[in-house]
Write an enzyme that holds these catalytic residues in place. Sequence first.
Site, mmCIF file in Angstrom:
data_model
loop_
_atom_site.group_PDB
_atom_site.id
_atom_site.type_symbol
_atom_site.label_atom_id
_atom_site.label_comp_id
_atom_site.label_asym_id
_atom_site.label_seq_id
_atom_site.Cartn_x
_atom_site.Cartn_y
_atom_site.Cartn_z
ATOM 1 N N LEU A 94 -23.140 7.011 1.587
ATOM 2 C CA LEU A 94 -24.361 7.226 2.349
ATOM 3 C C LEU A 94 -24.285 6.737 3.807
ATOM 4 O O LEU A 94 -24.566 7.510 4.729
ATOM 5 C CB LEU A 94 -25.542 6.548 1.621
ATOM 6 C CG LEU A 94 -26.900 6.685 2.302
ATOM 7 C CD1 LEU A 94 -27.304 8.149 2.445
ATOM 8 C CD2 LEU A 94 -27.961 5.908 1.522
ATOM 9 N N ASN A 144 -3.296 6.191 -11.828
ATOM 10 C CA ASN A 144 -3.302 5.261 -10.688
ATOM 11 C C ASN A 144 -3.972 3.929 -11.035
ATOM 12 O O ASN A 144 -3.418 2.866 -10.765
ATOM 13 C CB ASN A 144 -4.079 5.868 -9.520
ATOM 14 C CG ASN A 144 -3.218 6.752 -8.660
ATOM 15 O OD1 ASN A 144 -2.608 6.294 -7.711
ATOM 16 N ND2 ASN A 144 -3.150 8.027 -9.012
ATOM 17 N N ILE A 160 -30.813 14.156 1.316
ATOM 18 C CA ILE A 160 -31.148 13.129 0.320
ATOM 19 C C ILE A 160 -30.995 13.763 -1.057
ATOM 20 O O ILE A 160 -31.615 14.792 -1.343
ATOM 21 C CB ILE A 160 -32.599 12.627 0.505
ATOM 22 C CG1 ILE A 160 -32.759 11.960 1.868
ATOM 23 C CG2 ILE A 160 -32.980 11.680 -0.626
ATOM 24 C CD1 ILE A 160 -34.162 11.443 2.143
ATOM 25 N N GLY A 211 -25.101 12.577 -12.283
ATOM 26 C CA GLY A 211 -24.519 11.265 -12.593
ATOM 27 C C GLY A 211 -25.102 10.104 -11.807
ATOM 28 O O GLY A 211 -24.664 8.970 -11.969
ATOM 29 N N LYS A 214 -11.430 1.484 -14.788
ATOM 30 C CA LYS A 214 -11.562 0.068 -14.417
ATOM 31 C C LYS A 214 -11.901 -0.788 -15.646
ATOM 32 O O LYS A 214 -11.413 -1.909 -15.778
ATOM 33 C CB LYS A 214 -12.659 -0.081 -13.356
ATOM 34 C CG LYS A 214 -12.322 0.566 -12.021
ATOM 35 C CD LYS A 214 -11.373 -0.323 -11.226
ATOM 36 C CE LYS A 214 -11.126 0.221 -9.845
ATOM 37 N NZ LYS A 214 -10.358 -0.710 -9.007
ATOM 38 N N ASP A 268 0.863 -1.186 0.000
ATOM 39 C CA ASP A 268 0.000 0.000 0.000
ATOM 40 C C ASP A 268 0.898 1.234 0.000
ATOM 41 O O ASP A 268 1.935 1.249 0.673
ATOM 42 C CB ASP A 268 -0.885 -0.010 1.255
ATOM 43 C CG ASP A 268 -2.128 0.852 1.118
ATOM 44 O OD1 ASP A 268 -3.235 0.299 1.170
ATOM 45 O OD2 ASP A 268 -1.985 2.090 0.967
ATOM 46 N N ASP A 299 4.176 1.950 -4.082
ATOM 47 C CA ASP A 299 3.122 2.320 -5.020
ATOM 48 C C ASP A 299 3.148 1.275 -6.140
ATOM 49 O O ASP A 299 4.232 0.858 -6.568
ATOM 50 C CB ASP A 299 3.448 3.723 -5.571
ATOM 51 C CG ASP A 299 2.300 4.294 -6.372
ATOM 52 O OD1 ASP A 299 1.759 5.328 -5.945
ATOM 53 O OD2 ASP A 299 1.945 3.721 -7.414
ATOM 54 N N TYR A 320 -13.762 7.232 -13.617
ATOM 55 C CA TYR A 320 -13.520 6.120 -12.689
ATOM 56 C C TYR A 320 -13.941 4.796 -13.340
ATOM 57 O O TYR A 320 -13.174 3.833 -13.383
ATOM 58 C CB TYR A 320 -14.285 6.349 -11.378
ATOM 59 C CG TYR A 320 -14.299 5.124 -10.503
ATOM 60 C CD1 TYR A 320 -13.129 4.650 -9.925
ATOM 61 C CD2 TYR A 320 -15.481 4.407 -10.289
ATOM 62 C CE1 TYR A 320 -13.133 3.501 -9.147
ATOM 63 C CE2 TYR A 320 -15.495 3.261 -9.516
ATOM 64 C CZ TYR A 320 -14.316 2.807 -8.952
ATOM 65 O OH TYR A 320 -14.317 1.668 -8.195
HETATM 66 N N1 UDP Z 1 -26.815 9.703 -1.093
HETATM 67 C C1 UDP Z 1 -27.610 10.685 -0.536
HETATM 68 N N2 UDP Z 1 -27.030 11.553 0.366
HETATM 69 C C2 UDP Z 1 -25.721 11.472 0.737
HETATM 70 C C3 UDP Z 1 -24.922 10.445 0.171
HETATM 71 C C4 UDP Z 1 -25.493 9.580 -0.743
HETATM 72 O O1 UDP Z 1 -28.798 10.803 -0.839
HETATM 73 O O2 UDP Z 1 -25.259 12.287 1.542
HETATM 74 C C5 UDP Z 1 -27.423 8.763 -2.052
HETATM 75 C C6 UDP Z 1 -26.787 8.812 -3.432
HETATM 76 O O3 UDP Z 1 -27.437 9.778 -4.225
HETATM 77 C C7 UDP Z 1 -27.021 7.391 -3.937
HETATM 78 C C8 UDP Z 1 -27.004 6.537 -2.665
HETATM 79 O O4 UDP Z 1 -27.199 7.453 -1.579
HETATM 80 O O5 UDP Z 1 -28.305 7.279 -4.517
HETATM 81 C C9 UDP Z 1 -25.689 5.824 -2.450
HETATM 82 O O6 UDP Z 1 -24.643 6.769 -2.610
HETATM 83 P P1 UDP Z 1 -23.135 6.454 -2.265
HETATM 84 O O7 UDP Z 1 -22.349 7.711 -2.478
HETATM 85 O O8 UDP Z 1 -23.064 5.802 -0.931
HETATM 86 O O9 UDP Z 1 -22.724 5.345 -3.331
HETATM 87 P P2 UDP Z 1 -22.805 5.351 -4.942
HETATM 88 O O10 UDP Z 1 -24.089 4.646 -5.275
HETATM 89 O O11 UDP Z 1 -22.747 6.751 -5.418
HETATM 90 O O12 UDP Z 1 -21.617 4.550 -5.331
#
Ligand code: UDP
Length: 330
Positions: free
Chosen positions: A191, A92, A208, A284, A145, A31, A51, A141
Site C-alpha cells: 500500500l 525457496n 482501495i 484473501g 513460513k 544474497d 543462494d 506463503y
Molecule cells: N491495499 C489497497 N490498495 C492497494 C494496495 C493495498 O487497498 O493498491 C490494501 C490491502 O487490501 C490491505 C492493505 O492495503 O488491506 C495493506 O496491503 P499490503 O499489500 O500493503 O499488505 P498486506 O496486508 O496484504 O500484507
Amino acid sequence: MNVLVTGGAGYIGSHAVKRLREGGHNVVVLDNLFRGHREAVPDGVAFEELDIRQTDAVTDALKRHKIECVMHFAALAYVGESVPKPLMYYDNNTGGTVSLLTAMDNAGVKRLVFSSTCATYGEPDRMPIVEDMPQSPINPYGWSKLFVERILKDYAAANSDFAYAALRYFNVAGCASDGSIGEDHEPETHLIPVLLNTVLGKRKSVTIFGEDYDTPDGTCIRDYIHVEDLVDAHAVVMEKLQPGDQRFYNLGIGRGCSVREVIDAAKKVTGNDFPVETGDRRPGDPPQLYANADKIQSELNWKAKQTDIEKVVQTAWRWFKGHPDGYGKS
Ligand code: UDP
C-alpha cells in the site's frame, strides 16, 4: 558478534545490516540478488553472492567468516505470487531454510533469528493476535513460513544447545530515517509504496481494495510497524538468545490503521491530493489484522517507538522522493 544476514540486499535485510553495524556487530551479507540489490549492501561489508540452497558453499561461508549468529531474511514474500507458484515458495522458503540449517549444523553455528509472519495465523476469529493463538495459514506463503517454525522446533528438540527466535511480522513499513536505504520492489504491490508511486506519477491512481468491510470506515485494518523498529527488535532478541531458547514474538505496534487512514497520511505528508478509486475486495484479504505486542515487551522490555503513521509514511517518502527509480538510478 559475527552475524550472517541472509537476504541482506533486500528491503528488511538491508535495514538489519545498518542496525547491526550501528550496534557494533560484524556483518556479512549473503544474497542471491534475485530480488535484492547489490547497491543496498554498503561498502566495507563482506558480500557472499550465494543462494541459501547452496548448502556446501553456505557452510564454507559460515566457517570462513566465523559466524556466530544467522539472521535469516532471504525469502520470497508475495502472498499473491505464492498461490499460483507454491513450489517456488516451498523450495525457496522452506527448502532453502532446511539447507541453511544444514549448513549451520555443518559449521557449528547455533543461533538463528528467523523472519516469520503474521500470515502463519491465517484469518483468526479474534483480534488482536496473541502468539499462542492457532496458526492456520490461508496461502502457500504463510505455510512456507509455518513449516519452518515446525522444523525449527524439531531441530531444537534434537539439539539442546541451539537457540532461535521466530519473529512474526505484521505490515512492515517506512524506510531508514536518514534516507540512505529504502524499499525497491518489482513488482510493487504494498500500500504505502503504491501511494507514493502514484504521487511520483508512476501510477495514475490508487484503488482501495474494498470499502464495504465491517470496520469503522469500511476499509481493511492492518498493523504497520516501522522497518527500523522491526530490525531493532531483531538485534535485541539476538543479543538475548541463550542456548536452548525457543522464542516466538509478534512484531507489530499493537494497533491497527485503516487503508483510508494510510491514504490520508500519504496525502498530508506529500501535499498531493492524488486520485483514489474504490475497487473490489482483494481475494484473501482479512478485514483486520493487528498484533497484541505485549509478549516481547514483557519478556524483553522492547516496544516499537515509531507508531505515528504520518511519520512512518514521511520516512518512506524521503526515500521515494530521493530515489524515484529505486537503487542504482538515483
Ligand atoms: N491495499 C489497497 N490498495 C492497494 C494496495 C493495498 O487497498 O493498491 C490494501 C490491502 O487490501 C490491505 C492493505 O492495503 O488491506 C495493506 O496491503 P499490503 O499489500 O500493503 O499488505 P498486506 O496486508 O496484504 O500484507
